[in-house]
Each structure stands twice: as structure tokens, then as C-alpha cells.
Motif scaffolding. Sequence first.
Motif, mmCIF file in Angstrom:
data_model
loop_
_atom_site.group_PDB
_atom_site.id
_atom_site.type_symbol
_atom_site.label_atom_id
_atom_site.label_comp_id
_atom_site.label_asym_id
_atom_site.label_seq_id
_atom_site.Cartn_x
_atom_site.Cartn_y
_atom_site.Cartn_z
ATOM 1 N N VAL A 58 30.623 37.838 35.289
ATOM 2 C CA VAL A 58 30.219 37.488 33.926
ATOM 3 C C VAL A 58 29.317 36.256 33.840
ATOM 4 O O VAL A 58 28.834 35.928 32.754
ATOM 5 N N ASP A 59 29.076 35.577 34.964
ATOM 6 C CA ASP A 59 28.205 34.396 34.946
ATOM 7 C C ASP A 59 27.657 34.158 36.346
ATOM 8 O O ASP A 59 28.432 33.908 37.282
ATOM 9 N N GLU A 60 26.348 34.234 36.508
ATOM 10 C CA GLU A 60 25.721 34.091 37.830
ATOM 11 C C GLU A 60 25.940 32.724 38.457
ATOM 12 O O GLU A 60 25.763 32.563 39.668
ATOM 13 N N ALA A 61 26.329 31.721 37.680
ATOM 14 C CA ALA A 61 26.580 30.387 38.223
ATOM 15 C C ALA A 61 27.981 30.253 38.814
ATOM 16 O O ALA A 61 28.285 29.267 39.478
ATOM 17 N N TRP A 62 28.842 31.242 38.579
ATOM 18 C CA TRP A 62 30.231 31.169 39.024
ATOM 19 C C TRP A 62 30.403 31.863 40.375
ATOM 20 O O TRP A 62 29.524 32.609 40.827
ATOM 21 N N PRO A 63 31.536 31.674 41.051
ATOM 22 C CA PRO A 63 31.727 32.205 42.412
ATOM 23 C C PRO A 63 31.692 33.735 42.493
ATOM 24 O O PRO A 63 32.161 34.429 41.586
ATOM 25 N N THR A 64 31.163 34.216 43.599
ATOM 26 C CA THR A 64 31.213 35.640 43.912
ATOM 27 C C THR A 64 32.566 35.940 44.562
ATOM 28 O O THR A 64 33.307 35.012 44.924
ATOM 29 N N LEU A 65 32.875 37.201 44.722
ATOM 30 C CA LEU A 65 34.159 37.581 45.297
ATOM 31 C C LEU A 65 34.338 36.995 46.700
ATOM 32 O O LEU A 65 35.411 36.507 47.045
ATOM 33 N N ASP A 66 33.287 37.004 47.510
ATOM 34 C CA ASP A 66 33.437 36.477 48.864
ATOM 35 C C ASP A 66 33.551 34.954 48.896
ATOM 36 O O ASP A 66 33.874 34.377 49.932
ATOM 37 N N ASP A 67 33.335 34.280 47.781
ATOM 38 C CA ASP A 67 33.558 32.839 47.684
ATOM 39 C C ASP A 67 35.023 32.495 47.411
ATOM 40 O O ASP A 67 35.426 31.335 47.535
ATOM 41 N N LEU A 68 35.819 33.480 47.005
ATOM 42 C CA LEU A 68 37.215 33.229 46.645
ATOM 43 C C LEU A 68 38.118 33.417 47.856
ATOM 44 O O LEU A 68 37.930 34.352 48.632
ATOM 45 N N PRO A 69 39.104 32.545 48.046
ATOM 46 C CA PRO A 69 40.005 32.688 49.198
ATOM 47 C C PRO A 69 40.909 33.907 49.051
ATOM 48 O O PRO A 69 41.383 34.223 47.958
ATOM 49 N N LEU A 70 41.164 34.600 50.168
ATOM 50 C CA LEU A 70 41.994 35.805 50.146
ATOM 51 C C LEU A 70 43.413 35.539 49.668
ATOM 52 O O LEU A 70 44.029 36.397 49.038
ATOM 53 N N ASP A 71 43.946 34.351 49.943
ATOM 54 C CA ASP A 71 45.329 34.084 49.545
ATOM 55 C C ASP A 71 45.504 34.054 48.028
ATOM 56 O O ASP A 71 46.614 34.065 47.527
ATOM 57 N N ARG A 72 44.412 34.071 47.311
ATOM 58 C CA ARG A 72 44.489 34.145 45.851
ATOM 59 C C ARG A 72 44.952 35.523 45.379
ATOM 60 O O ARG A 72 45.366 35.691 44.240
ATOM 61 N N PHE A 73 44.891 36.506 46.259
ATOM 62 C CA PHE A 73 45.183 37.885 45.885
ATOM 63 C C PHE A 73 46.429 38.453 46.550
ATOM 64 O O PHE A 73 46.643 39.662 46.545
ATOM 65 N N ALA A 74 47.253 37.606 47.120
ATOM 66 C CA ALA A 74 48.499 38.047 47.750
ATOM 67 C C ALA A 74 49.566 36.998 47.474
ATOM 68 O O ALA A 74 49.270 35.809 47.424
ATOM 69 N N GLY A 75 50.778 37.467 47.284
ATOM 70 C CA GLY A 75 51.873 36.533 47.064
ATOM 71 C C GLY A 75 52.893 37.100 46.106
ATOM 72 O O GLY A 75 52.880 38.280 45.776
ATOM 73 N N SER A 76 53.778 36.219 45.661
ATOM 74 C CA SER A 76 54.823 36.671 44.742
ATOM 75 C C SER A 76 54.221 36.926 43.366
ATOM 76 O O SER A 76 53.259 36.279 42.959
ATOM 77 N N ALA A 77 54.806 37.888 42.680
ATOM 78 C CA ALA A 77 54.284 38.280 41.367
ATOM 79 C C ALA A 77 55.410 38.351 40.354
ATOM 80 O O ALA A 77 56.569 38.580 40.694
ATOM 81 N N VAL A 78 55.025 38.135 39.114
ATOM 82 C CA VAL A 78 55.917 38.297 37.979
ATOM 83 C C VAL A 78 55.276 39.339 37.072
ATOM 84 O O VAL A 78 54.067 39.311 36.841
ATOM 85 N N VAL A 79 56.097 40.261 36.570
ATOM 86 C CA VAL A 79 55.598 41.310 35.689
ATOM 87 C C VAL A 79 55.890 40.928 34.240
ATOM 88 O O VAL A 79 57.031 40.627 33.892
ATOM 89 N N ALA A 80 54.851 40.946 33.427
ATOM 90 C CA ALA A 80 55.000 40.774 31.982
ATOM 91 C C ALA A 80 54.992 42.168 31.369
ATOM 92 O O ALA A 80 53.975 42.867 31.412
ATOM 93 N N ASP A 81 56.121 42.587 30.837
ATOM 94 C CA ASP A 81 56.242 43.926 30.261
ATOM 95 C C ASP A 81 55.758 43.893 28.816
ATOM 96 O O ASP A 81 56.451 43.421 27.921
#
Length: 161
Positions: A58-81
Motif C-alpha cells: 500500500v506504500d512504496e516507501a514501506w518495507p517489501t515482504l523480503d525486508d520483513l523477518p521470518l519470525d514475524r510469521f511464526a509463533g504462538s497465536a490467539v484466536v479472536a472469535d
Amino acid sequence: MESWLDLSVPVVTGMPVYPGDPEVEVSRALRVAEHGVNVLRLHMGSQSGTHVDAPYHVDEAWPTLDDLPLDRFAGSAVVADVRGLPARAPITPDLLSPALGLLRPGSILLLATGWSRYWGTEDYLAHPWLTPEAAETVVAAGVLTVGIVSPSVDGSAGAAF
């Protein structure tokens, strides 16, 4: 982490895409019998199926996917029902408060909207969406990533981002 849970949808020809995005086409490029290997040819947009919306989306000045660390996408989760919301309903901080009370900084928040039942139909684009106030509340809680079964955490089908 004790186990992994795959929440992705299969990538197949003709799968639903956001209006205006490239259609998905999967075809055979090479066969073992003829070429010694099986290889598929893929034609699709980066936002097809199960995907991550990088800030760059949504903004060319912001990070691309490969700029984000992988650990941001794995870990414990909470479900909001938040199942049972009507079409195009806002997901507000009040609706998230039970789940936010269970979060630890660095958690992943999964929004259970029940909207997967509309996958492949026009109604899929009328999904519930996260209000800016709810998004700010989620960030303030230290959530790393938000997962939702819809094309976006924003409203779709003509809604403003």
C-alpha cells in the motif's frame, strides 16, 4: 513451538482473486516421462490465495515482504472469535477485547470471521473488516501479525482502505 497448523488454501487454476488482480493459472510445464522432472507453470498475482500483505503493498516507501523477518510469521497465536458478524461489518476494539486479554507481546492474532464459507462466491468480498481503532489497539498490544480469512483486513468491494 509444539506444532504447525497450515492455514493456506490450495493454489489452483480459476481460484478466487481480488477484482482486477491477475487470474490464477496452473499448468504443466515439464513431465517426468518426457523431461525427467515434473514442473508446473504458475501465472498469478502476488496477492493470490493465502498471502502476506507486506507494507509495500500500500506504500512504496514501506518495507517489501523480503525486508520483513521470518519470525514475524511464526509463533504462538490467539484466536479472536468474531464469527456471526453480518456482511461488511466493522471489527471494533470491543469485539477484540476478549482475545486481546490473552495476548502476550509478540503473539499472532487470528481473526475467526467464519467468512471462509463464502470462499469462491461474490459474498466473499463483503467480509468483516478491522476498523482503524481496532488496528491501533492490536498494534498497541504488541501483535506481530494478524491473520484473517478474507482478501484483506480492510473492507473490500469498493470500501476505502
